[in-house]
Write a protein that holds these residues in place. Structure first.
Motif, PDB file in Angstrom:
ATOM      1  N   ALA A  73       0.707  -1.294  -0.200  1.00  0.00           N
ATOM      2  CA  ALA A  73       0.085   0.140   0.060  1.00  0.00           C
ATOM      3  C   ALA A  73       0.998   1.246  -0.012  1.00  0.00           C
ATOM      4  N   GLN A  74       0.419   2.393  -0.527  1.00  0.00           N
ATOM      5  CA  GLN A  74       1.010   3.515  -0.461  1.00  0.00           C
ATOM      6  C   GLN A  74       0.194   4.417   0.282  1.00  0.00           C
ATOM      7  N   VAL A  75       1.178   5.397   1.038  1.00  0.00           N
ATOM      8  CA  VAL A  75       0.111   6.132   2.029  1.00  0.00           C
ATOM      9  C   VAL A  75       0.880   7.786   1.663  1.00  0.00           C
ATOM     10  N   PRO A  76      -0.105   8.552   1.786  1.00  0.00           N
ATOM     11  CA  PRO A  76       0.355   9.875   1.579  1.00  0.00           C
ATOM     12  C   PRO A  76       1.117  10.673   2.751  1.00  0.00           C
ATOM     13  N   ALA A  77       2.011  11.625   2.523  1.00  0.00           N
ATOM     14  CA  ALA A  77       2.823  12.202   3.450  1.00  0.00           C
ATOM     15  C   ALA A  77       2.743  13.836   3.196  1.00  0.00           C
ATOM     16  N   GLU A  78       2.709  14.580   4.497  1.00  0.00           N
ATOM     17  CA  GLU A  78       2.717  15.770   4.324  1.00  0.00           C
ATOM     18  C   GLU A  78       3.846  16.394   5.001  1.00  0.00           C
TER      19      GLU A  78
END
Length: 951
Positions: free
Chosen positions: A912-917
C-alpha cells in the motif's frame, strides 16, 4: 485527643511546627507539661473528635517559648560534637600503623593478617583480611577482628543473592618487593605490606587506592577500663555506648579524577565539592538518615537516605567505591591535586563510620555505564514499575474527605487533565492508626476507590512505621504480644513520639517481623483496601519527634542484640521492603507492587520508588531537584522524583508552571503540598496557567512509551533514566560539573527554567550531531552552548539526531485508557540520514514479562527505509503478550530539502501507498515543522515486522 493529633483543634497552626515543638519540648516548662498531659491521656478513652483546646494552648505556649520556624542545625550533631568523627578528622596523613603478614590463597580468595605496630612491635589484636574478585571488574575487601567478644553487624539483604556465583577463583598471588599482587583480566590488585595499602591498577595506571594516605583506623572492641566513661551526650540525650568505641576510618583515592559524585542524599551540586583542605572549612558529608524540617537547598548535611557509594569520572576512566555499612558515616572530599608521578589529577577522600563492619567494593569501569552496571551487579537493578506509576500523581496533605476526593477527581476530567493516582496522607486514618479509616471522613473507602478505579485510576494511602500505643489498636496489640518492637537499652519496648503521640517501632531488621507486617496488607486485614490501592511509606528514617536528632536512640536494641547505631541507615529500606512484599503477597493477580518511600539505602532500587522529601516552593529548590535526582540515579536508585511545586510554601503561578514542566521529565512525577499551603490543583490558578500545566502533563503522557522503555533498561542493567550529560558523552569535560540540564535516556536533552520571568537559557548541546527542539523542530549543532529563547509554553527540550522516540499522542483521562491507542514514531535523522530507537511494552502490571510476555521492537531508518524488527525472545514455551496497537503517524525530522518533495510512502509488507505531508503540525505538543515529513495512518501493527519506504 493528643498533642500530636492536632488536626481537629482550633489551635491547629501547623503540624510540622508542632513536630519541632515536641522535639524541643523538654527544654521548656510548657513543653514538658504538654508531654506529661499527653502521656497521661494515653490511658484514657476520649472522643478524638472533640477539640482539646487546653492541649492546643500548651503546644502554642511551648512554641512561643522556644520558637519553631524552620530547620535548626543545632538539633543535629556537628562533626566536632561526635567523638569518633572529631578524632578521625584530626588524624594526620601517615598516622596509620598497620602492616600485612601471612598472605595466602584460601578457597579462591586472598587471606592475610593485619597487625598494628611498627617494626618488631605488636600493638593490640590483629585483623583478618579477605580479598575477592568478581566478573566485570569488581573487587571486594573485607576486614574483621581475628578475635572479637561481639560480632560486628553485617548489613543483610543488600548484596544480591547471585553475586557469589560471579566470583572469580583466585589461583595465586605474586610476591614482589614487599607486596602481594593478584593479576586479573585487564587489571591487577596490589596489596602493599608495610604499611598496609591497596592499589587497583591497569597496566602502569593506578585507578583507585585504599590507605595510600595512611588514615586507616580500626577501633577493636575491648573491655571498659576502670573509671572510663563511654557515655556520649548531645543536648538532653545520652548514648550509653555499651560496647565502647568501634569506629572505622580510612582514605580512598581516585586517580585521574576530575570530579567525584554520589553519597546521597543532600540538596547540593552533582559534583561533590571539597570539604577539607588548606583553605576549606566545612562539615564533612554526612550519611545519617534524618527527618530534616525545611532542608536547605545548598548544604552538605545529609537528608532522608544514605547510599555509601562514590564514583569518579574523567576523560580516561570512571571508577567507583562502595562501603556496605549502615551506621552513621561521614566523608571528607579533598581538593583535586596532581599526582607525584603523572600529570593526571587525583582526588582523595576520607571515610569514617561510627561502627559496623568493614566490607568494601571497588569498581574499575572503564566507562560510566560499565561502572553503573558493576555497582548494580552488587546491589541489584531497579524494579520494573507498573505503567500507572510512571504517569502523573496528585497528592496533598490532606484531601479531607470522600467528597473532596470526588471533587478533585472530577476537576481533572472537567479541565481535560490526565492523572493516574490520587493520594491520601495521615488524616485519612482513625487517629493516626495505620490500616484504618476515619469513619466520619471516609466511611465508604471501597466505594471511593472503586469509583476512581472505574476510570483506570488508582489510590495511595500512607503507612508509617510508628505504631500508636493504643490498647484497642489491633496492630499494636499483636506487635506487643509477639515482642516485635525495637527495645530500648533496658530491654523494654521503645516508646517514642510521632504523629499518633506515644508510639513504638517495629523491628524491621527481623525477617519474621517483616513477614508479619507484609501480611497486614491482605484485604482481609487492611479493611477497606482494594486491588487499586497502593502504599506510601513516610517518616521511616525513622522519625522520632522527641528522640536524639529527631530519630531513635543509637543504643536501642534490634533482633540478635544488634544496636540501632549499626542498622540506622538501613531501617527505612527494610520497612520499605516489608511493605512492598505485603502488596506482592496480597496480589492474587500477580500485580507488581508500588510503594513510595522517603528513606532509602543501597538496594532500595529493588524495592520501589523514593522522593526527595519536604522541599520548599522556591526557585532554588526547583533547580536543586535536578542534581539531587541525578545523584540518586548514579547510585542505582532510578525511580525518583521531587514534590512538584514544593512541599512547603505557596508557589506563584509561574514557579508552579515551570515545576510542572520540569517534573514531566522526572522518573516519578507527583504534585504534593503541605497541610497549611493554599490548594493548588492544576486548574486553580486560572488561565493561562491551567492550559500551560495541562500541556506539561500531556507531554508526560505522550512520552509514557519512552519512559516505560527506559524503565525496562534500568530493570535490565541499572542505567538511570535521568542521566548527567557525561554519562553519554564521557569525554566532554565541560559537562562534568553541569547539573542544570540532563539527559532522559540517551535521546532527550532537558534544561529547566530556574528563574522568574526568564526569556532565555544557556543550553549546552553535546556531541557532534544535531538536536531538534521537540516543539518547534528547530535544530542546533552539537558541541556548542547556545542562548535559546524561553517561552511560557515549555522548557527547553531536544531530541537527539539519530534517534527514534515512540509516543502516544491521543490524550486520555489516564494511562489505562491509552492502552490500545496508536503510536507516533518521531524519527530524528542524523547527518547520515539514519536513526534508531527501541520500544518496550508489556501488560503494564504483572510479572509475566519475566516469563517472556513482552514486546521489544527495534526501529531503524536507513537508506530511506524505516523498519521494525523483533528483539524479544521467540522460544517455544515463553509466555506471550499481544497488543492491537497500530502506528498512526511517523514524523521524520532533519530531511534534506530534496527529500521534502516526497509526498508518499510505500508500506512494503502490504504494497500500500500512504500520503505524506510536509511541515505538518505535531498535534498538541508541537508546532509546524518546516523540515519535517509526516506520514499519516500507515496502520502497521506496532508488534509486527514491517518496512516502510519513503518514495
Amino acid at each position: 485527643m493528643r498533642i500530636c493529633d492536632r488536626s481537629k483543634c482550633s489551635g491547629r497552626r501547623s503540624q510540622e511546627k508542632g513536630r519541632r515543638e515536641i522535639l524541643d519540648s523538654r527544654h521548656s516548662v510548657a513543653g514538658r507539661a504538654g508531654v506529661s498531659i499527653c502521656r497521661m491521656m494515653e490511658t484514657r478513652e476520649m472522643d478524638r473528635r472533640k477539640p482539646n483546646c487546653l492541649v492546643a494552648l500548651i503546644v502554642l505556649l511551648a512554641a512561643a517559648v522556644i520558637g519553631a520556624d524552620a530547620w535548626k542545625k543545632d538539633e543535629f550533631k556537628r562533626c566536632d560534637q561526635t567523638i569518633f568523627c572529631k578524632d578521625a578528622r584530626n588524624r594526620v596523613d601517615g598516622s596509620s600503623n598497620w602492616f600485612v603478614s601471612e598472605v595466602n590463597v584460601t578457597n579462591g580468595k586472598v587471606r592475610a593478617r593485619l597487625i598494628e605496630g611498627g617494626e618488631g612491635e605488636h600493638v593490640g589484636g590483629s585483623l583478618i583480611l579477605h580479598l575477592s574478585a568478581y566478573e566485570e571488574g569488581i573487587i571486594r575487601l573485607k576486614v574483621k577482628e581475628a578475635e572479637a567478644k561481639r560480632k560486628r553487624f553485617e548489613v543483610p539483604e543488600v548484596v544480591v543473592k547471585g553475586l557469589e556465583d560471579r566470583r572469580l577463583w583466585i589461583q595465586r598471588v605474586i610476591e614482589k618487593d614487599g607486596a602481594s599482587m593478584v593479576v586479573l583480566a585487564g587489571y591487577e590488585v596490589v596489596l602493599l605490606h608495610r604499611p598496609f595499602q591497596l592499589y587497583v591498577r591497569s597496566g602502569k595506571e593506578t585507578l583507585i587506592s585504599l590507605n595510600a594516605k595512611g588514615l586507616f583506623h580500626f577501633e577493636q572492641q575491648r573491655e571498659k577500663k576502670e573509671g572510663e566513661d563511654w557515655d556520649e551526650s548531645f543536648r538532653s540525650h545520652t548514648d550509653s555506648r555499651p560496647h565502647g568505641p568501634q569506629s572505622i576510618g580510612f582514605d580512598v583515592s581516585f586517580y585521574g579524577a576530575e570530579y567525584v559524585y554520589g553519597i546521597p542524599e543532600r540538596a547540593t551540586s552533582l559534583a561533590l565539592k571539597p570539604t577539607k583542605g588548606a583553605d576549606i572549612v566545612s562539615e564533612p558529608y554526612r550519611l545519617f538518615n534524618s527527618d530534616i524540617f525545611e532542608y536547605l537547598h545548598d548544604s552538605v548535611f545529609g537528608l532522608y537516605g544514605a547510599v555509601p557509594f562514590m564514583l569518579s569520572h574523567s576523560e580516561k576512566r570512571t571508577t567507583g567505591f562502595f562501603w556496605l555499612n549502615a551506621a552513621e558515616m561521614l566523608v571528607d572530599v579533598m581538593p583535586k591535586e596532581k599526582t607525584e608521578t603523572a600529570e593526571a589529577s587525583r582526588i582523595d577522600t576520607h571515610w569514617i563510620t561510627e561502627s559496623g563492619s568493614f566490607d568494601v567494593f571497588f569498581f574499575i569501569g572503564p566507562g560510566p555505564k560499565d561502572l553503573i552496571r558493576q555497582y548494580t551487579t552488587v546491589t541489584g537493578t531497579s524494579t520494573m514499575p507498573q505503567l500507572f506509576a510512571t504517569a502523573y500523581h496528585q497528592c496533598r496533605w490532606n484531601y479531607k474527605d470522600e467528597a473532596d476526593v470526588a471533587q478533585v477527581d472530577a476537576g481533572f476530567d472537567e479541565h481535560d487533565i490526565p492523572y493516574d493516582v490520587l493520594w491520601l496522607d495521615i488524616e485519612h486514618t482513625d487517629g493516626k492508626k495505620y490500616f484504618t479509616w476515619d469513619s466520619v471522613l471516609f466511611p465508604n473507602p471501597k466505594d471511593m476507590q472503586d469509583k476512581i478505579a472505574a476510570k483506570g485510576r488508582k489510590m495511595v494511602t500512607i503507612v508509617d512505621p510508628h505504631i500508636k500505643r493504643d490498647s484497642n489498636y489491633y496492630i499494636h496489640k499483636e506487635a506487643q504480644s509477639k515482642g516485635f518492637y525495637i527495645k530500648d537499652k533496658h530491654g523494654r519496648d521503645y516508646d517514642g513520639w510521632c504523629w499518633p503521640g506515644s508510639s513504638s517501632y517495629l523491628d524491621m531488621l527481623d525477617p519474621e517481623v517483616r513477614s508479619w507486617w507484609a501480611d497486614k496488607f491482605a484485604y482481609s486485614s487492611y479493611q477497606g483496601s482494594t486491588p487499586s490501592l497502593y502504599i506510601w511509606n513516610d517518616m521511616n528514617e525513622p522519625s522520632v519527634f522527641n528522640g536524639p536528632e529527631a530519630t531513635m536512640p543509637r543504643d536501642n536494641i534490634h533482633v540478635g542484640e544488634v544496636e540501632h547505631r549499626d542498622v540506622h541507615n538501613a531501617y527505612g529500606y527494610y520497612f520499605h521492603m516489608a511493605s512492598s512484599e505485603g502488596l506482592r503477597k496480597r496480589a492474587d493477580d500477580n500485580d507488581r507492587p508500588f510503594v513510595l518511600s522517603r528513606s532509602f539505602f543501597a538496594g532500595t532500587q529493588r524495592v520501589g520508588a523514593i522522593w526527595t522529601g519536604d522541599n520548599t516552593a522556591d526557585w532554588d529548590h526547583l533547580k536543586v531537584s535536578v542534581p539531587m535526582l541525578l545523584t540518586l540515579g548514579l547510585t542505582g536508585i532510578t525511580f525518583t522524583g521531587a514534590d512538584v511545586g514544593g512541599f512547603f510554601g505557596n508557589p506563584d503561578p509561574e514557579l508552579l508552571t515551570r515545576w510542572y514542566q520540569l517534573g514531566a521529565y522526572y522518573p516519578f512525577y507527583r504534585g504534593h503540598a503541605h497541610l497549611d499551603t493554599k490548594r493548588r490543583e492544576p486548574w486553580l490558578f486560572g488561565e493561562p496557567y491551567t492550559s500551560l500545566i495541562r500541556e506539561a502533563i500531556h507531554t508526560r503522557y505522550a512520552l509514557l512509551p519512552y519512559f516505560y522503555t527506559l524503565f525496562r533498561e534500568a530493570n535490565l542493567n541499572g542505567l538511570p533514566l535521568m542521566r548527567p550529560i557525561w554519562m553519554e558523552y564521557p569525554k566532554e569535560i565541560e559537562t562534568y560539573a553541569m547539573d542544570d540540564q540532563f539527559l532522559l535516556g540517551s535521546d532527550l536533552l532537558v534544561h529547566g527554567v530556574y528563574s522568574e520571568r526568564a526569556t532565555s537559557e544557556d543550553v549546552y548541546f553535546p556531541g557532534s550531531q544535531m538536536w531538534f527542539d521537540v516543539r518547534s523542530g528547530a535544530s542546533y549543532s552539537g558541541g556548542h552552548t547556545v542562548k535559546v529563547p524561553v517561552i511560557p509554553e515549555s522548557i527547553p527540550a531536544y531530541q537527539r539526531a539519530g534517534s527514534i522516540i515512540p509516543r502516544k499522542d491521543r490524550f486520555r483521562r489516564s494511562s489505562f485508557q491509552m492502552e490500545n491507542d496508536p503510536y507516533t514514531l518521531v524519527v530524528a535523522l542524523n547527518s547520515s540520514y539514519e536513526a534508531q530507537g527501541e520500544l518496550y511494552l508489556d501488560d503494564g502490571k504483572s510479572y509475566d514479562f519475566e516469563k517472556g510476555a513482552f514486546i521489544h521492537r527495534l526501529f531503524t531508518f536507513s537508506k530511506g527505509r524505516l523498519t521494525s524488527v523483533n528483539l524479544a525472545p521467540t522460544e517455544k514455551g515463553t509466555k506471550q503478550f499481544k497488543t492491537p496497537c497500530l502506528v498512526e503517524r511517523i514524523i521524520l525530522l532533519g530531511l534534506r530539502p530534496k527529500d521534502l518533495s516526497a509526498h508518499r510512502v510505500l508500506i512494503e509488507s502490504s504494497g500500500a501507498q500512504v500520503p505524506a505531508e510536509v511541515g505538518a503540525p505535531l498535534l498538541r505538543i508541537g508546532y509546524h515543522q518546516a523540515n519535517s515529513l509526516v506520514v499519516r495512518m500507515p496502520n502497521v501493527r506496532i508488534s509486527d515486522d514491517w518496512s516502510i519506504k519513503v518514495l
